[in-house]
Write an enzyme that holds these catalytic residues in place. Structure first.
Site, PDB file in Angstrom:
ATOM      1  N   CYS A  80      16.921  -4.743 -16.790  1.00 19.43           N
ATOM      2  CA  CYS A  80      16.070  -4.286 -15.687  1.00 19.43           C
ATOM      3  C   CYS A  80      14.964  -5.327 -15.504  1.00 19.43           C
ATOM      4  O   CYS A  80      14.147  -5.541 -16.397  1.00 19.43           O
ATOM      5  CB  CYS A  80      15.515  -2.915 -16.052  1.00 19.43           C
ATOM      6  SG  CYS A  80      14.444  -2.225 -14.801  1.00 19.43           S
ATOM      7  N   CYS A  86       3.541   3.997  -4.421  1.00 20.48           N
ATOM      8  CA  CYS A  86       4.237   5.289  -4.445  1.00 20.48           C
ATOM      9  C   CYS A  86       3.491   6.199  -5.423  1.00 20.48           C
ATOM     10  O   CYS A  86       3.040   5.755  -6.477  1.00 20.48           O
ATOM     11  CB  CYS A  86       5.692   5.108  -4.870  1.00 20.48           C
ATOM     12  SG  CYS A  86       6.606   4.041  -3.750  1.00 20.48           S
TER      13      CYS A  86
HETATM   14 FE1  SF4 Z   1       8.906   0.777  -6.401  1.00 23.32          FE
HETATM   15 FE2  SF4 Z   1       7.024   2.274  -5.189  1.00 23.32          FE
HETATM   16 FE3  SF4 Z   1       6.728   1.649  -7.756  1.00 23.32          FE
HETATM   17 FE4  SF4 Z   1       6.460  -0.222  -5.875  1.00 23.32          FE
HETATM   18  S1  SF4 Z   1       5.133   1.552  -6.156  1.00 23.32           S
HETATM   19  S2  SF4 Z   1       7.602  -0.409  -7.810  1.00 23.32           S
HETATM   20  S3  SF4 Z   1       7.978   0.417  -4.350  1.00 23.32           S
HETATM   21  S4  SF4 Z   1       8.358   2.906  -6.886  1.00 23.32           S
END
Ligand code: SF4
Ligand code: SAH
Length: 381
Positions: free
Chosen positions: A109, A120
């Protein structure tokens, strides 16, 4: 902070780029293949180790070029065999790379950015803000470091790393060129020779870049869905206000459509207790994806401090899975791996420096999120 030496770093160059480099220094293009094998098959970073390259050329290369991966800050091995590396990139931030052995496969990963601008609500990387894009050398450098740690010097045919997922820190489609170059090296026989099906890019849904990607490469694609309607998705993924579900799913369908019949989109769905894990969400999701060739991967939320979300019970996860299965979907549940070394999805935090030094893109995305009104009621399903 990694010092710049002013030399050209050959680690992140694709075969055509390396051929061009050799031409530019007045050498034959076939040298690119020789040098790529030394770098990626044998894990070499010293030109003097390249025994099929003459001394004069080695000296010339030493004067103008280098093979430099990110600096390894730590390597941890979990009880279940999961490994995690923390590496420092040129911006001074640290990012994480995780290796997960399971059922005869070895999945790496890989991170694409230090931090992430997309914020997010359930993601610890997003909580740190954005610091920097990784260079192509820093992206492929994670594969290079992991591969070397398995003693593949010289390279073995049965490599430990069979799959790569761009699911570490960052949004890979917002570091497009560097990620595409790194994925090309992953798939190149002179690089890591991993098949296109086994290299997967995961995106939160940067719709126009999905179309761009289709023009360039044919890796597998995963979409982080996390909600079956725009209203809820915009709460969890601010980017959804710019690229709503219909737009993102259309781009994904176009991408998958070009890959050929047997390829499908992977839908990732992080289950958040009481938020998106109810039977009605599963039913709505079954309808939403009716015309999308896909398989679904449910990820029970991995908690981190001050997350504000909880992981649903195993029963709730299974109930969600069953509803989708009854609707005819192939649904797997991602088991949490490497818990004891904080290597699970969404627990990757690295050490992202100086959160105030945000890029213009970061500011643009934040402005957009602030300006966009919530999805209009008519669009709610
Ligand atoms: Fe992925 Fe959202 Fe985390 Fe960025 S903030 S790594 S887009 S899950
Ligand atoms: N930025 C890309 C890839 C990195 S995130 C993307 O968002 O797709 C990799 C996956 O882990 C995504 O599906 C993401 O939504 C999920 N994830 C993030 N935080 C999580 C958490 N705390 N628990 C479970 N999954 C999480």
């Amino acid at each position: 902070m990694t010092e710049s030496t002013g030399k050209v770093n050959l680690l992140g160059m694709t075969q055509p780029q390396l051929e061009q480099f050799f031409e530019s220094i007045g050498e034959k293009r076939f040298r690119a293949g020789q040098v790529m094998k030394w770098i990626h098959h044998f894990g070499v970073d010293d030109f003097d180790a390249m025994t099929n390259v003459g001394k004069a050329l080695r000296d010339k290369l030493k004067a103008c070029a280098e093979i430099r991966g990110p600096e390894v800050v730590s390597e941890n091995i979990s009880k279940d065999g999961t490994r995690k590396w923390v590496v420092r990139v040129a911006s001074g931030s640290c990012v994480e790379t995780v290796f997960i052995p399971q059922n005869g496969r070895g999945t790496l990963c890989v991170s694409s950015q230090a931090g992430c601008a997309l914020d997010c609500s359930f993601c610890s990387t997003g909580k740190q803000g954005f610091n920097s894009d990784l260079t192509s050398a820093e992206v492929i450098g994670q594969v290079w470091i992991a591969n070397k740690s398995f003693g593949t010097v010289p390279a073995k045919i049965d490599r430990a790393i069979t799959n790569v997922v761009m699911m570490g820190m960052g949004e890979p489609l917002l570091n497009f060129e560097n990620v595409v170059s790194a994925m090309e090296i992953m798939m190149d026989d002179l690089g890591y020779g991993i098949s296109k099906r086994k290299v997967t890019l995961s995106t939160s849904g940067v719709a126009p870049m999905i179309d761009e990607l289709a023009e360039r490469i044919d890796v597998s694609l995963a979409l982080s869905l996390h909600a079956p309607n725009d209203e809820l998705r915009s709460q969890l993924i601010p980017l959804n206000r710019k690229y709503p579900l219909a737009m993102v799913l259309d781009a994904c369908k176009r991408y998958i459509g070009r890959l050929g019949k047997e390829r499908v989109l992977t839908i990732e769905y992080t289950l958040l207790k009481g938020v998106n894990d109810q039977p009605e969400h599963a039913t709505q999701m079954a309808e939403l994806l009716a015309d999308v060739p896909c398989k679904i991967n449910l990820i029970p939320f991995n908690p981190f401090p001050h997350a504000g979300y909880e992981r649903p019970s195993n029963n709730a996860v299974r109930r969600f899975q069953e509803i989708l299965q009854q609707a005819g979907y192939n649904v797997t549940i991602r088991t949490t791996r490497g818990d004891d070394i904080d290597a699970a999805c969404g627990q990757l935090v690295g050490n992202v420096l100086d959160r105030t030094r945000r890029s213009e893109r970061y500011i643009a995305v934040r402005q957009l999120a602030a300006e966009s009104a919530p999805a209009p009621a008519a669009n709610r399903s």
